[in-house]
Design a protein around this motif. Structure first.
Motif, short mmCIF file in Angstrom:
data_model
loop_
_atom_site.label_atom_id
_atom_site.label_comp_id
_atom_site.label_asym_id
_atom_site.label_seq_id
_atom_site.Cartn_x
_atom_site.Cartn_y
_atom_site.Cartn_z
N UNK A 91 -44.78 6.65 3.91
CA UNK A 91 -45.74 7.18 2.71
C UNK A 91 -46.37 8.41 2.95
N UNK A 92 -46.51 8.95 4.31
CA UNK A 92 -47.22 10.17 4.60
C UNK A 92 -45.75 10.96 4.36
N UNK A 93 -44.94 10.76 4.75
CA UNK A 93 -43.63 11.76 4.48
C UNK A 93 -43.45 11.86 2.80
N UNK A 94 -43.69 10.67 2.08
CA UNK A 94 -43.18 10.70 0.94
C UNK A 94 -44.29 11.63 -0.15
N UNK A 95 -45.75 11.37 0.14
CA UNK A 95 -46.86 11.62 -0.38
C UNK A 95 -47.39 13.17 0.33
N UNK A 96 -47.13 13.50 1.36
CA UNK A 96 -47.53 14.68 1.82
C UNK A 96 -47.74 15.79 1.04
N UNK A 97 -49.04 16.17 1.10
CA UNK A 97 -49.60 17.11 0.19
C UNK A 97 -49.20 18.44 0.35
N UNK A 98 -48.65 19.06 1.46
CA UNK A 98 -48.02 20.19 1.88
C UNK A 98 -46.61 20.43 1.77
N UNK A 99 -46.20 19.35 2.33
CA UNK A 99 -44.45 19.43 2.67
C UNK A 99 -43.96 18.17 2.42
N UNK A 100 -44.01 17.57 1.15
CA UNK A 100 -43.42 16.22 1.12
C UNK A 100 -41.70 16.28 1.49
N UNK A 101 -41.45 15.05 2.17
CA UNK A 101 -40.12 14.90 2.65
C UNK A 101 -39.35 13.54 2.22
N UNK A 102 -39.05 13.45 0.97
CA UNK A 102 -38.60 12.40 0.38
C UNK A 102 -37.31 11.70 1.35
#
Length: 255
Positions: A91-102
């Motif tokens: 979820x941190x990767x998905x919702x990262x406020x600076x560099x989201x990485x799906x």
């Protein structure tokens, strides 16, 4: 992500003295929660709570998020706390406020599902993975081929509610693409047949099944589901529109 803190508390409340820290986190007092987890010692549960708090603690910076990512990654394992950490890492990767990485998020969710634990975190990961595959990740341009990429996910859980949610996700994407066909209707029907969809969801499903059937030219099925809606939800705001349809009035259909 903090809407899941209650689940975290229920699944991981193993260390004496951490209940208050989890409650503080659930109220959104991230800095206080982080301090409480830090004071609690070096148990894996305390480190998990501290990492989740870190994601939201002020100021949120690239460095603080990278630190939280490292903390979560260090906890990943095939046990309850490890799978919890794995889910929040995705979820941190998905919702990262600076560099989201799906793509990285999907990779984490796929690895979590591959544990075959089929617990709450694996099931949540399945639904998030379906959304990513259908809407965000690189994939086939053909909508039907893209839907096919999520079909294997249904076999990764025995939980009827999770399978229902997967049907709902697929159906919603198909409806947004204006795919009013038998495949879309089958996902809607499967979601309706699953246990406990909830009154609001069930009402929406009856309307959606009727509307898709109407657009498919299946008037008998459309009438059946419109009538079920009127009977079961007499106070719904959409009832006048549905009654107009049943009376033969011209309308684009309720939503």
């Amino acid at each position: 992500m903090l809407g899941l803190v209650g689940i975290v508390m229920g699944a991981n409340a193993q260390t004496t003295g951490l209940t208050q820290a989890w409650e503080t986190l659930s109220y959104g007092f991230y800095d206080d929660a982080g301090e409480a987890f830090a004071r609690a010692g070096d148990s894996r549960e305390a480190r998990l709570g501290a990492a989740i708090a870190k994601v939201n603690s002020s100021p949120v910076t690239a460095a603080s998020l990278a630190d939280a990512q490292r903390q979560l990654s260090a906890l990943v394992a095939n046990d309850e706390i490890g799978r919890t950490a794995h889910y929040f890492l995705g979820r941190l990767h998905q919702l990262h406020p600076i560099a989201p990485d799906p793509i990285a998020a999907a990779r984490e969710f796929e690895a979590l599902v591959a544990t075959a634990a089929d617990d709450a975190w694996c099931r949540l990961a399945l639904v998030k993975l379906a959304i990513l595959r259908l809407t965000t990740l690189p994939g086939p341009d053909d909508p039907a081929a893209r839907v096919a990429t999520v079909r294997p996910l249904f076999e990764q859980t025995t939980d009827p509610a999770t399978r229902r949610d997967l049907h709902l996700v697929v159906a919603e994407v198909c409806l947004r693409q204006q795919r009013y066909d038998a495949a879309t209707r089958e996902h809607l029907l499967s979601a309706l047949a699953a246990p406990s969809p909830g009154a609001d969801v069930r009402a929406d499903l009856l309307i959606q099944i009727a509307r898709v059937s109407q657009l498919m030219g299946d008037a008998a099925t459309a009438r059946d589901y419109y009538e079920r809606f009127v009977r079961d939800y007499p106070r719904d705001r959409r009832r006048p529109t549905v009654e107009l349809i049943l009376a033969g009035g011209e309308t684009p259909g309720p939503r």
